[in-house]
Design an enzyme around this catalytic site. Structure first.
Site, PDB file in Angstrom:
ATOM      1  N   ASP A 145      26.138  35.985 -25.159  1.00  0.00           N
ATOM      2  CA  ASP A 145      26.257  35.621 -26.569  1.00  0.00           C
ATOM      3  C   ASP A 145      27.695  35.408 -27.030  1.00  0.00           C
ATOM      4  OD1 ASP A 145      26.951  38.260 -26.467  1.00  0.00           O
ATOM      5  OD2 ASP A 145      25.193  38.982 -27.552  1.00  0.00           O
ATOM      6  N   ASP A 188      31.603  35.112 -22.684  1.00  0.00           N
ATOM      7  CA  ASP A 188      30.497  34.932 -21.749  1.00  0.00           C
ATOM      8  C   ASP A 188      30.429  33.502 -21.222  1.00  0.00           C
ATOM      9  OD1 ASP A 188      29.674  37.530 -21.984  1.00  0.00           O
ATOM     10  OD2 ASP A 188      28.226  37.127 -23.574  1.00  0.00           O
ATOM     11  N   GLU A 247      -4.785   4.181   2.397  1.00  0.00           N
ATOM     12  CA  GLU A 247      -4.749   2.732   2.506  1.00  0.00           C
ATOM     13  C   GLU A 247      -4.073   2.283   3.793  1.00  0.00           C
ATOM     14  OE1 GLU A 247      -2.759   2.215  -1.210  1.00  0.00           O
ATOM     15  OE2 GLU A 247      -4.479   3.076  -2.275  1.00  0.00           O
ATOM     16  N   ILE A 269       3.816   1.736  -1.341  1.00  0.00           N
ATOM     17  CA  ILE A 269       4.717   1.968  -2.464  1.00  0.00           C
ATOM     18  C   ILE A 269       4.074   2.829  -3.550  1.00  0.00           C
ATOM     19  CG2 ILE A 269       6.004   0.860  -4.307  1.00  0.00           C
ATOM     20  CD1 ILE A 269       6.149  -1.605  -2.449  1.00  0.00           C
ATOM     21  N   ALA A 281       0.820  -1.200   0.000  1.00  0.00           N
ATOM     22  CA  ALA A 281       0.000   0.000   0.000  1.00  0.00           C
ATOM     23  C   ALA A 281       0.862   1.261   0.000  1.00  0.00           C
ATOM     24  CB  ALA A 281      -0.910   0.006   1.220  1.00  0.00           C
ATOM     25  N   GLU A 287       3.900   3.166  -6.755  1.00  0.00           N
ATOM     26  CA  GLU A 287       4.321   2.458  -7.967  1.00  0.00           C
ATOM     27  C   GLU A 287       4.377   3.359  -9.196  1.00  0.00           C
ATOM     28  OE1 GLU A 287       2.011   1.302  -5.925  1.00  0.00           O
ATOM     29  OE2 GLU A 287       2.477  -0.757  -5.363  1.00  0.00           O
ATOM     30  N   ASP A 290      -5.474   5.126  -9.885  1.00  0.00           N
ATOM     31  CA  ASP A 290      -4.814   6.413  -9.629  1.00  0.00           C
ATOM     32  C   ASP A 290      -3.930   6.910 -10.761  1.00  0.00           C
ATOM     33  OD1 ASP A 290      -5.994   6.362  -7.222  1.00  0.00           O
ATOM     34  OD2 ASP A 290      -4.198   5.849  -6.064  1.00  0.00           O
ATOM     35  N   ASP A 296      21.209  40.742 -21.013  1.00  0.00           N
ATOM     36  CA  ASP A 296      21.877  41.707 -21.884  1.00  0.00           C
ATOM     37  C   ASP A 296      20.859  42.717 -22.353  1.00  0.00           C
ATOM     38  OD1 ASP A 296      24.442  40.714 -21.958  1.00  0.00           O
ATOM     39  OD2 ASP A 296      23.958  39.237 -23.489  1.00  0.00           O
TER      40      ASP A 296
END
Ligand code: ADP
Ligand code: MG
Length: 885
Positions: A627, A631, A696, A283, A281, A285, A725, A327
């Site tokens: 650019d 840089d 759960e 985990i 319950a 998944e 789910d 810039d």
């Protein structure tokens, strides 16, 4: 054997059957591509299909589930064991398939990010993808180019490259095609060759490619380079932690159940069984699959919006940006430079009319009288010298005028054209250009020398720099500086033009530099570069979102500040120059000062790195644009380095985390918004999945404590976690932006996904819905229903309540069942699908057999819906009361 750097250029060319002028023929090139393969450095095979599959198999979740299955078999619960194994396969396969698809889409996005190189093929300079380079290709190299293969220089002029990637040496290395060597010398000393992975920083050169791909020097050491393509994102790490925490909680619950069972003399086997159920319950998944989907989807959306993001972790970091350092020229402004005003050294002031690069316009004096430039010799000469000290050219394309080359140069080319002057007209006058120092950001000026009967040296560049060079007497200097600031205060970019008539010196760079102290300043040109139309709005959006925008420019502080004001930058009057940064760096209070200032003017590339470092030390998440080649360090240092797709150099693109294909500032803000949406949505489904797990755990735990039968079978739990789910959770990735997404402050670096509030919310929802589920189960058991019926009903209640719970998680405040719900069609569809699946679990006989369920009556359905609605409302109320946003 003789190495290529020890050979003559002819020998090397011959060796590769290539030719300096013709290059390779395209036919030879494609044959060689067959033979030598693509010119790419292969990272270790981190995400081959098998590796990805193994990644999904080799994890805790899978092992726990397998252990659970084995125990089921051991206890004779064969159907259950088989079902758990099926669940394992489903979990592994969904994870694997979604990751594979995500990886494919990431790969195809990354294919959009490639570097190019200029080579000579069939006698013409052509731009090709760097991956297509083959041995024997002739590379054409210029400042700013990334060097994509190892090559022997054939010709070079004033050429230098940065080889730090290879040698660690950060200074540029001067290169010379004519250098010769007889002996073996170390890599860093070979001046007649260039290497892949390095960058051209100055001058230009031709070179013949000698090695490509893994044969290059960088290829040989590539195992040592960190292949961080599949680097785990901070989010991955956090989710892992959260997952482990929940599993540990479940193990404790299991232990408590065991102890309680032993104390109350319950059958041991039954207790073990329940413990396994609890572990199953707990985990999550579906988690790994869902988070990969969300991030890769975000990457695709960003790419559609002109922002190519290179990695999943960058997608995530973007959303947390607290500072954009941008810039000015070209990003905040149009980069369409037009000279609008001129002030000569004697103070005479003129205005120029005209639009953009269209070479028509008139000249006016301060009284708005049109003037004839031919009659004003000083003005005419300044315009002429300005135009002759350029490299850009004007071109007409379907009625539109464009500039090839530097836009500032373009302004002077166009200014000249308005008077019929261009570089060709110098030739017509019998003048020849005999020397040139190209513009660079460190010098901040450009020089040309023309020769006719005598020589004339022309210089054009930043006014303060030129005034310094000319060093006139104090009064004149002040006078000149005041003209500069008059223009700057109009928000104009100011360029000074100067000259030496009858220049006697030489044409070498050293001669030119020495002569510059004799220049005479002719005047100043005020250039307008209008802000991009959408910048004001984007700046507003960013600032409302608590993101501070800082302007970075090589321009004068006053010019920059005026533009900053125009685009609505907060604190536009707080400026600092590169020189002030240099003086203050390392001193106490430096970082705080950098935090406050909004406009950084006259900055050098080194300053940019200093800014990034200071801001990051203050805990900011910095997105910085760049650019140029220089840089690169700042782009590497920023949390998100942003390179300009159009204007940027290949080197800048390589060093960045994101590339703007349209160079627009607004694109950065859009990408940040997208990053925020993604983070929001991740929070939503994580919260959803974990609170469902909590429900759960709580229900089972309570029934053990109260000595009741198990309220829900292990298979039901797996059905909830993996079938009911999963689709809604994935659909939460498609949630649209919440209204206030760009009204909130950026999340701080410390503010991780999993904080107290977040956990509080998960626990709260889990406990409330779990309590109701347990109450419902007890009610059914006490009203004489058989166990299978009660279990089926409880199982169904959980499915319904979890689906309703979606409305609690899909809005960070308020209730999620409103008009915006229908906008997320994926979610609506997912929820309908889940409802259908649950109905099949209850009513389809085949499913009844597998799941151990049975049909339930309408009265029970009524209770289920009422109870689910009530628990959802309680969760909402408590969430509000405790302000668990
Ligand atoms: P930015 O373009 O961001 O202003 P640069 O480093 O390119 O930064 O330019 C620095 C300064 O050098 C500019 O403010 C201007 O004064 C001067 N300058 C820029 N381009 C040229 C050019 N092509 N020729 C002469 N001077 C220039
Ligand atoms: Mg520039």
């Amino acid at each position: 054997m003789e190495k290529f750097y020890q050979q003559t250029t002819e020998d090397t060319l011959q060796h590769f059957e290539s030719d300096r002028q013709q290059g390779l023929s395209s036919k030879t090139a494609s044959q060689r591509l067959e033979k030598y393969g693509e010119n790419t450095i292969q990272q270790q095979e981190s995400h081959s299909v098998w590796a990805l599959l193994w990644d999904n198999v080799n994890n805790l979740i899978v092992y726990l589930l397998i252990a659970a299955a084995l125990l089921s078999f051991a206890m004779g619960e064969t159907i259950e064991g088989v079902a758990v194994l099926i669940a394992v396969v489903i979990a592994v396969m969904t994870g694997f398939i979604t990751e594979l698809r995500a990886q494919k889409s990431i790969d195809s996005l990354q294919d959009m990010i490639y570097t190019t190189a200029k080579v000579i093929r069939d006698g013409e300079v052509t731009e090709i993808e760097s991956a297509q380079i083959v041995p024997g290709d002739i590379l054409v190299l210029e400042e700013g180019d990334a060097i994509a293969a190892d090559a022997r220089l054939l010709e070079s002029s004033n050429f230098a490259s940065i080889e730090s990637a290879l040698t660690g040496e950060s200074e540029a290395v001067d290169k010379d095609a004519n250098e010769t060597y007889d002996e073996d010398i170390p890599l860093g000393d070979r001046r007649n060759v260039v290497y892949a992975g390095t960058a051209a920083t100055r001058g230009n050169a031709y070179a013949v490619v000698t090695e490509t791909a893994m044969e290059t020097e960088v290829g040989k050491i590539s195992d040592m380079l960190t292949g961080d393509k599949k680097r785990r994102t901070p989010l991955d790490i956090e989710l892992d932690k959260l997952g482990k925490a929940i599993i540990i909680a479940a193990l404790f619950a299991a232990l408590a159940v065991l102890i309680a069972g032993v104390l109350t003399d319950q059958p041991f086997v039954e207790m073990i069984h329940i413990s396994i159920i609890l572990a199953v319950a707990a985990i999550p998944e579906a988690m790994p699959a869902v988070s990969t989907i969300t991030l890769s989807r975000g990457m695709r959306i960003m790419a559609e919006h002109k922002a190519l993001v290179k990695s999943l972790s960058a997608v995530e970091t973007l959303g947390a940006t607290s500072i954009i350092a941008s810039d000015k020229t070209g990003t905040l402004t149009e980069n369409q430079m037009t000279v609008a005003e001129l002030i000569l050294a004697d103070g005479a002031t003129y205005k120029v009319s005209g639009n953009g690069y269209e070479p028509t316009g008139k000249f006016y004096d301060t009284d708005e009288n049109e003037i004839n430039v031919k009659e004003e010799s000083a003005l005419h000469e300044m315009i002429r010298n300005g135009a002759w000290c350029t490299t850009a050219s004007l071109r007409e394309n379907e009625g539109q005028f464009e500039i090839l080359g530097d836009p500032t140069d373009g302004a002077f080319v166009v200014l000249g054209k308005k008077e019929g002057i261009d570089r060709q007209s110098a030739e017509a006058e019998g003048l020849k250009k005999i020397a040139e120092m190209p513009f660079d950001s460190d010098n901040k000026f450009m020089v040309t020398v023309y020769e006719g009967d005598s020589r004339t040296l022309i210089i054009k560049g930043a006014p303060d720099v030129l005034i310094d060079l000319a060093s006139p007497d104090e009064q004149t200097a002040e006078q000149l500086a005041s003209y500069n600031s008059t223009l700057a205060s109009h928000g104009q970019r100011v360029i000074a033009v100067g000259r030496i008539n009858d220049y006697q010196g030489g044409t070498e760079e050293a001669d030119l530099r020495e002569a510059l102290q004799d220049i005479e300043i002719q005047g100043f040109a005020g250039i307008v570069d209008p802000p991009r139309t959408d910048v004001k709005e984007a700046v507003k959006v960013a600032q409302e979102a608590g993101i501070r925008v800082k302007m970075i420019t090589g321009d004068h502080p006053q010019t920059a500040s005026m533009i900053a004001k125009e685009i609505g930058l907060k604190d536009y009057d707080k400026t600092m120059t590169g020189k002030e940064i240099d003086d203050a760096v390392g001193q106490e209070g430096f970082n705080e000062r950098i935090e406050e200032v909004a406009v950084f003017a006259r900055v050098s590339p080194e300053n940019k790195l200093q800014l990034v470092e200071a801001l990051r030390e203050e805990g900011d998440i910095v997105s910085m644009t760049g650019d140029g080649v220089n840089d690169a360090p700042a782009l590497n240092g920023a949390d998100i380095g942003i390179a300009m797709g159009i204007r940027g150099t290949e080197v800048a693109k390589e060093s960045s985390d994101m590339i703007l294909t349209d160079d627009r500032f607004g694109t950065i803000v859009d990408a940040i918004k997208e990053g925020r949406i993604i983070f929001d949505n991740i929070k939503k489904y994580v919260s959803f999945l974990f609170s469902c797990n909590m429900v759960e755990i709580v229900t089972i735990f309570l029934s053990v404590i109260f000595l009741m039968p198990i309220p829900i079978q292990p298979l039901h739990i797996l059905f909830l976690n993996l079938v009911i789910d999963i689709a809604p959770a994935m659909a939460l990735a498609f949630e649209p932006a919440e209204d206030d997404i760009m009204k909130r402050q950026p999340r701080s670096k410390e503010d991780s996904l999993v904080n107290k509030r977040f956990l509080g919310r998960i626990i709260l929802s889990g406990v409330v819905i779990g309590l109701v589920a347990f109450g419902f189960f007890s009610y059914l058991m006490h009203t004489n229903h058989e166990l299978q019926y009660a279990q089926t009903a409880t199982f169904t209640f959980m499915a319904v309540a979890q689906l309703m719970h979606i409305f609690n998680v899909r809005k960070s405040s308020g209730f999620g069942l409103d008009k915006s719900f229908l906008k997320n069609k994926v979610l609506v569809g997912a929820m309908l699908l889940s409802v259908g699946l649950q109905l099949s679990a209850v009513y389809v006989p085949f499913m009844n057999d597998i799941l151990g369920t049975m049909p339930i009556q309408s009265g029970t359905w009524g209770i289920i819906f009422v109870a689910a609605a009530i628990s959802t409302l309680i969760v909402m109320g408590l969430k509000k009361a405790f302000q668990l946003k």
